[in-house]
Design a protein around this motif. Structure first.
Motif, PDB file in Angstrom:
ATOM      1  N   ARG A   9       0.821  -1.218   0.000  1.00  0.00           N
ATOM      2  CA  ARG A   9       0.000   0.000   0.000  1.00  0.00           C
ATOM      3  C   ARG A   9       0.847   1.257   0.000  1.00  0.00           C
ATOM      4  O   ARG A   9       0.588   2.193  -0.767  1.00  0.00           O
ATOM      5  CB  ARG A   9      -0.927  -0.022   1.219  1.00  0.00           C
ATOM      6  N   ASP A  10       1.882   1.312   0.820  1.00  0.00           N
ATOM      7  CA  ASP A  10       2.661   2.536   0.931  1.00  0.00           C
ATOM      8  C   ASP A  10       3.585   2.766  -0.254  1.00  0.00           C
ATOM      9  O   ASP A  10       4.152   3.863  -0.390  1.00  0.00           O
ATOM     10  CB  ASP A  10       3.470   2.518   2.221  1.00  0.00           C
ATOM     11  N   GLU A  11       3.771   1.774  -1.132  1.00  0.00           N
ATOM     12  CA  GLU A  11       4.640   1.933  -2.299  1.00  0.00           C
ATOM     13  C   GLU A  11       3.867   2.278  -3.567  1.00  0.00           C
ATOM     14  O   GLU A  11       4.493   2.576  -4.595  1.00  0.00           O
ATOM     15  CB  GLU A  11       5.459   0.667  -2.525  1.00  0.00           C
ATOM     16  N   LEU A  12       2.556   2.222  -3.521  1.00  0.00           N
ATOM     17  CA  LEU A  12       1.771   2.523  -4.722  1.00  0.00           C
ATOM     18  C   LEU A  12       1.984   3.952  -5.210  1.00  0.00           C
ATOM     19  O   LEU A  12       2.190   4.165  -6.423  1.00  0.00           O
ATOM     20  CB  LEU A  12       0.285   2.260  -4.444  1.00  0.00           C
ATOM     21  N   VAL A  56      -0.251  10.594 -20.258  1.00  0.00           N
ATOM     22  CA  VAL A  56      -1.020  10.699 -21.509  1.00  0.00           C
ATOM     23  C   VAL A  56      -2.285   9.857 -21.463  1.00  0.00           C
ATOM     24  O   VAL A  56      -2.868   9.564 -22.507  1.00  0.00           O
ATOM     25  CB  VAL A  56      -0.144  10.268 -22.708  1.00  0.00           C
ATOM     26  N   SER A  57      -2.726   9.459 -20.293  1.00  0.00           N
ATOM     27  CA  SER A  57      -3.925   8.628 -20.193  1.00  0.00           C
ATOM     28  C   SER A  57      -4.479   8.725 -18.780  1.00  0.00           C
ATOM     29  O   SER A  57      -3.901   9.387 -17.904  1.00  0.00           O
ATOM     30  CB  SER A  57      -3.604   7.169 -20.528  1.00  0.00           C
ATOM     31  N   GLU A  58      -5.600   8.090 -18.577  1.00  0.00           N
ATOM     32  CA  GLU A  58      -6.196   7.963 -17.254  1.00  0.00           C
ATOM     33  C   GLU A  58      -5.806   6.593 -16.706  1.00  0.00           C
ATOM     34  O   GLU A  58      -6.335   5.570 -17.141  1.00  0.00           O
ATOM     35  CB  GLU A  58      -7.712   8.114 -17.322  1.00  0.00           C
ATOM     36  N   THR A  59      -4.888   6.591 -15.775  1.00  0.00           N
ATOM     37  CA  THR A  59      -4.293   5.354 -15.279  1.00  0.00           C
ATOM     38  C   THR A  59      -4.686   5.125 -13.828  1.00  0.00           C
ATOM     39  O   THR A  59      -4.763   6.075 -13.041  1.00  0.00           O
ATOM     40  CB  THR A  59      -2.758   5.419 -15.384  1.00  0.00           C
ATOM     41  N   SER A  60      -4.915   3.868 -13.509  1.00  0.00           N
ATOM     42  CA  SER A  60      -5.210   3.461 -12.131  1.00  0.00           C
ATOM     43  C   SER A  60      -4.534   2.126 -11.868  1.00  0.00           C
ATOM     44  O   SER A  60      -4.417   1.286 -12.766  1.00  0.00           O
ATOM     45  CB  SER A  60      -6.716   3.360 -11.881  1.00  0.00           C
ATOM     46  N   ILE A  61      -4.100   1.932 -10.640  1.00  0.00           N
ATOM     47  CA  ILE A  61      -3.421   0.707 -10.224  1.00  0.00           C
ATOM     48  C   ILE A  61      -4.073   0.209  -8.952  1.00  0.00           C
ATOM     49  O   ILE A  61      -4.263   0.987  -8.006  1.00  0.00           O
ATOM     50  CB  ILE A  61      -1.918   0.950  -9.958  1.00  0.00           C
ATOM     51  N   PHE A  62      -4.459  -1.038  -8.917  1.00  0.00           N
ATOM     52  CA  PHE A  62      -4.845  -1.629  -7.642  1.00  0.00           C
ATOM     53  C   PHE A  62      -4.160  -2.972  -7.514  1.00  0.00           C
ATOM     54  O   PHE A  62      -4.119  -3.779  -8.436  1.00  0.00           O
ATOM     55  CB  PHE A  62      -6.365  -1.703  -7.453  1.00  0.00           C
ATOM     56  N   SER A  63      -3.588  -3.172  -6.317  1.00  0.00           N
ATOM     57  CA  SER A  63      -2.710  -4.305  -6.088  1.00  0.00           C
ATOM     58  C   SER A  63      -2.867  -4.797  -4.657  1.00  0.00           C
ATOM     59  O   SER A  63      -3.282  -4.058  -3.763  1.00  0.00           O
ATOM     60  CB  SER A  63      -1.254  -3.904  -6.356  1.00  0.00           C
ATOM     61  N   ARG A  64      -2.477  -6.074  -4.496  1.00  0.00           N
ATOM     62  CA  ARG A  64      -2.509  -6.692  -3.169  1.00  0.00           C
ATOM     63  C   ARG A  64      -1.352  -7.672  -3.055  1.00  0.00           C
ATOM     64  O   ARG A  64      -1.329  -8.673  -3.760  1.00  0.00           O
ATOM     65  CB  ARG A  64      -3.833  -7.404  -2.933  1.00  0.00           C
ATOM     66  N   PRO A  65      -0.401  -7.406  -2.186  1.00  0.00           N
ATOM     67  CA  PRO A  65       0.679  -8.368  -1.971  1.00  0.00           C
ATOM     68  C   PRO A  65       0.271  -9.443  -0.977  1.00  0.00           C
ATOM     69  O   PRO A  65      -0.781  -9.351  -0.322  1.00  0.00           O
ATOM     70  CB  PRO A  65       1.799  -7.491  -1.409  1.00  0.00           C
ATOM     71  N   ALA A  82      -4.176   7.614 -10.623  1.00  0.00           N
ATOM     72  CA  ALA A  82      -2.990   8.410 -10.946  1.00  0.00           C
ATOM     73  C   ALA A  82      -3.323   9.875 -11.143  1.00  0.00           C
ATOM     74  O   ALA A  82      -2.492  10.748 -10.858  1.00  0.00           O
ATOM     75  CB  ALA A  82      -2.319   7.852 -12.209  1.00  0.00           C
ATOM     76  N   ARG A  83      -4.520  10.224 -11.627  1.00  0.00           N
ATOM     77  CA  ARG A  83      -4.851  11.612 -11.897  1.00  0.00           C
ATOM     78  C   ARG A  83      -5.095  12.392 -10.607  1.00  0.00           C
ATOM     79  O   ARG A  83      -4.592  13.495 -10.432  1.00  0.00           O
ATOM     80  CB  ARG A  83      -6.093  11.652 -12.803  1.00  0.00           C
ATOM     81  N   SER A  84      -5.852  11.816  -9.689  1.00  0.00           N
ATOM     82  CA  SER A  84      -6.191  12.521  -8.444  1.00  0.00           C
ATOM     83  C   SER A  84      -5.281  12.162  -7.282  1.00  0.00           C
ATOM     84  O   SER A  84      -5.231  12.887  -6.289  1.00  0.00           O
ATOM     85  CB  SER A  84      -7.644  12.223  -8.067  1.00  0.00           C
ATOM     86  N   GLY A  85      -4.585  11.023  -7.376  1.00  0.00           N
ATOM     87  CA  GLY A  85      -3.743  10.584  -6.281  1.00  0.00           C
ATOM     88  C   GLY A  85      -4.503   9.943  -5.141  1.00  0.00           C
ATOM     89  O   GLY A  85      -3.920   9.663  -4.077  1.00  0.00           O
ATOM     90  N   GLU A  86      -5.800   9.678  -5.323  1.00  0.00           N
ATOM     91  CA  GLU A  86      -6.626   9.094  -4.266  1.00  0.00           C
ATOM     92  C   GLU A  86      -6.277   7.619  -4.098  1.00  0.00           C
ATOM     93  O   GLU A  86      -6.130   6.879  -5.076  1.00  0.00           O
ATOM     94  CB  GLU A  86      -8.105   9.259  -4.613  1.00  0.00           C
TER      95      GLU A  86
END
Length: 741
Positions: free
Chosen positions: A91-94, A131-140, A151-155
């Motif tokens: 979570r803290d590295e996203l 150059v796009s609307e990017t989002s990342i969701f991950s779970r280790p 990525a756009r809002s940083g939420e």
């Protein structure tokens, strides 16, 4: 009319205005905004949707994923989603993952010089997000839930997901409309995305891949295979189809620190376009001139015309000996010792293609027959034997197409038996069985059988076997001088023909009526059955020749041979040309490896204006040029003089020859150029020294040529890349005559 004075102070520009127009305004040097920096980087990294797919799949492979799924909309323009089951991102590295030059793969210069991962720069996600609307969701592993980062809002907020990472890229190039106008149709962009995933799939057969477009599954490659070799063969068959694997040979070659594996297509599988040429360096797909030239050089004397070979090569080398940080998209590399890699790849393919394929074809067919031993043509109810047929119990008599001595119209059926009864009364007594004869059978299977004084036909069933396979060090084929009787001369006497005991049966020319036939059959069956046992034993113990035994020569050009699979057609000139060529190469490499090619001095040196690079190459490779039979020396600072050329090329254009050789020496290794020049001269000699068309050969000469082909390297193609033999199976022959339909 008003006259205006041009020199009036009111109309003349001031000195200050003139200075401002002549000298543009100077802009101060300042730092660029981070977003603009990322967009500039995106211009190098993100060229089209396929570029995004490549970068995201690289990250998924680096995370240790075992299954990667790519979902696309509108060819990747509206949506690119890459899902994996890798290690995940905490979570803290996203938020850090979206920063420029932030990565977990390198930390110092040593890591950069020994990169072993697919990605390492840490700028791909930042460039894509700009150059796009990017989002990342991950779970280790070990984290309670997954987290989604916009990525756009940083939420950053919790989300539902199993272990792994999903990266979604929507509305590519929405912030740079000019870039979006250069994209092609959705179908074209989809094809590029699929090709990008295909390249990754070929490199990692242990990982499963799936591609979805508009909610439909378009490609899927499952991870399979218990061993690396099985997994690679399975993946190549799934991605490039089974034909690629069937028409290729395995490559496994060590050359110092370089290990080359994969599969190289046979010359017959060459294509008109280079669309099935894959090279991987430490698992990374690359397009490198050194590797491409090495592969092409290996196919040099076995490909015809401008055909392009097919191959999938995997080069494993110490990461410290290759620099992958030379191209923004990492598709190009630079080797520390390019000559070492060039020679390793070339020798790997040459060694794989050197083995004649005739034995492999027969072995594969034998294995297929072993899996299905009782192959029967259901339409004709005729069994297809896996071994040569044994002697028939009741041999057939000769069919005569001449005018009969006594004849009756077919409509007079009652009189048809009268001549046969009269002939039977005058004929010899009951048929007698002759003893086993060792008289050789006629050279042709269709030769007429002799007749005795009583009018009976003698049928000799003899199984003649050609001589054993001659070893290269014991026997050889060489061109006969004029005046000798045998065209192919051997160094050792040819072994005698091996024959099975023959069953000779004397059958009356005029068969008796049906009432007397059982007596003849009862007398003939025991002798035929007794002769069948040694004939079968000899057939079982006889050696198996992949190219079979010669049966005839067609128009003095082709040799017709029979093997266990059907018929073999051999181009005798092309086959003998390859045999002579390989013998000349071996002789030159072993005896005259350090000897230069004979040269012809020119009476008047040919001079030409040379570039500085050509002058430098001529001075640096003076000894190499002498080895090639050429003498090229500087005539002036900008002029070169050709003073000698190879004797075999004395009638050619000396200037063009010198320019081409200097260009080769400037780009490639000197040893490669020397070897290529020698091979071209030897190929010309072999072509003129091989057996010509319209030359009549005996069966012994034809069989000797077949045996030499089976032990000669690269004997499946001539020096010009044309095939030397073709196989027609019984199935193909049956199809020509519509058997079984």
């Amino acid at each position: 009319m008003v006259v205006v004075n041009a020199s009036s102070p009111e109309l003349s520009p001031s000195p200050t205005e003139t200075t401002d127009q002549a000298a543009p305004m100077r802009r101060p040097i300042r730092d660029l905004p981070d977003e603009l920096i990322s967009q500039i980087a995106a211009g190098e990294v993100v060229e089209r949707p396929a570029s995004v797919v490549r970068e995201l799949v690289d990250n998924a492979l680096d995370s240790g994923a075992g299954q990667i799924t790519v979902r696309l909309l509108a060819g990747g323009v509206r949506l690119i989603a890459v899902e994996d089951d890798g290690c995940g991102i905490p979570r803290d590295e996203l938020p850090v993952a979206l920063r420029r030059h932030a990565t977990s793969k390198i930390s110092d210069l040593h890591d950069l010089e020994t990169v072993a991962t697919m990605g390492f720069r840490g700028e791909a996600l930042a460039a894509i997000a700009s150059v796009s609307e990017t989002s990342i969701f991950s779970r280790p592993a070990g984290q309670d839930s997954a987290y989604l980062l916009d990525a756009r809002s940083g939420e950053l907020r919790p989300a539902a997901r199993n272990q792994g990472t999903t990266v979604e890229v929507k509305e590519l190039f929405f912030s740079t409309p000019a870039r979006r106008k250069f994209l092609k149709t959705d179908a074209t962009e989809l094809a590029h995305c699929i090709e990008s995933v295909r390249r990754h799939a070929l490199a990692r057969p242990d990982v499963g891949f799936a591609i979805w477009h508009e909610g439909k599954l378009v490609e899927q490659w499952r991870a399979a295979g218990s061993t690396p070799d099985e997994a690679l063969s399975r993946r190549l068959a799934d991605v490039l189809n089974d034909k690629f694997v069937d028409n290729s040979v395995a490559v496994d070659h060590w050359a110092g620190p370089v290990h080359v594996t994969g599969r190289a297509g046979i010359p017959d599988a060459a294509r008109s376009r280079p669309d099935q040429q894959f090279c991987y360096v430490n698992g990374r797909f690359v397009r490198d001139k050194v590797l491409t030239h090495a592969a092409r050089s290996a196919y040099e004397d076995v490909l015809h015309g401008n055909k392009q070979p097919v191959y999938a090569l995997y080069i494993e080398i110490d990461p410290a000996r290759v620099d992958v940080n030379v191209h923004p998209t990492k598709i190009e590399v630079r080797f520390r010792d390019s000559r070492e890699v060039h020679q390793a790849v070339r020798h790997a393919i040459e060694n794989a293609l050197a083995t004649p394929r005739a034995a492999a074809v027969v072995e594969a067919a034998a294995q297929e027959a072993a899996r299905q031993p009782g192959l029967i043509d259901e339409s004709t109810a005729t069994p297809v034997p896996a071994k040569p047929a044994a002697a028939p119990a009741w041999p057939q008599t000769r069919m005569s197409f001449g005018e009969p001595a006594i004849g009756n119209p077919v409509r007079d059926l009652a009189k048809l038996w009268e001549p046969m009864r009269e002939a039977t009364a005058e004929a010899a007594p009951a048929p007698q069985m002759a003893t086993a004869s060792r008289t050789p059978a006629p050279a042709s299977a269709a030769a007429a059988t002799p007749e005795d004084a009583t009018g009976a036909t003698t049928i000799t069933n003899t199984t003649a076997m050609p001589s054993p396979v001659p070893q290269p060090e014991e026997e050889g084929i060489r061109l006969r001088p004029s005046g000798q009787s045998s065209y192919f001369q051997r160094k050792a006497p040819a072994p005698q023909m091996q024959e099975a005991p023959a069953a000779t049966v004397i059958v009356a020319a005029a068969q008796p009526p049906a009432t007397a036939r059982p007596t003849a059959e009862a007398a003939a069956v025991p002798a035929a059955a007794a002769a069948q046992q040694p004939a079968t034993a000899a057939a079982d113990s006889a050696p198996v020749w992949p190219l079979g035994r010669a049966v005839a020569q067609l128009h003095g050009v082709y040799i017709l041979a029979e093997n266990s699979q059907g018929m073999v057609i051999v181009d005798m000139h092309a086959a003998h040309e390859r045999i002579v060529y390989e013998q000349l190469k071996n002789a030159v490499n072993t005896e005259n490896g350090d000897q230069q090619i004979p040269s012809q001095p020119l009476l008047i040196p040919a001079t030409f204006a040379a570039t500085p690079e050509e002058v430098a190459t001529a001075e640096a490779h003076a000894e190499t040029l002498l080895t090639l039979g050429m003498e090229v020396s500087p005539f002036s600072p900008k002029t070169l003089a050709v003073r000698a050329v190879p004797a075999t090329l004395a009638q050619g254009d000396a200037v063009e020859l010198a320019r081409s050789v200097l260009a080769e020496l400037a780009q490639h290794d000197a040893t490669t150029v020397v070897q290529r020049a020698r091979n071209e001269i030897l190929a010309t000699m072999a072509c003129h020294g091989a057996v010509r068309a319209n030359r009549k050969l005996t069966l012994d000469e034809m069989n000797a040529l077949l045996r030499q082909m089976e032990v000669t390297e690269r004997s499946d193609q001539c020096n010009h890349g044309r095939p030397t033999w073709r196989q027609l199976s019984m199935k193909e022959l049956d199809a020509l005559f519509l058997r079984g339909r």
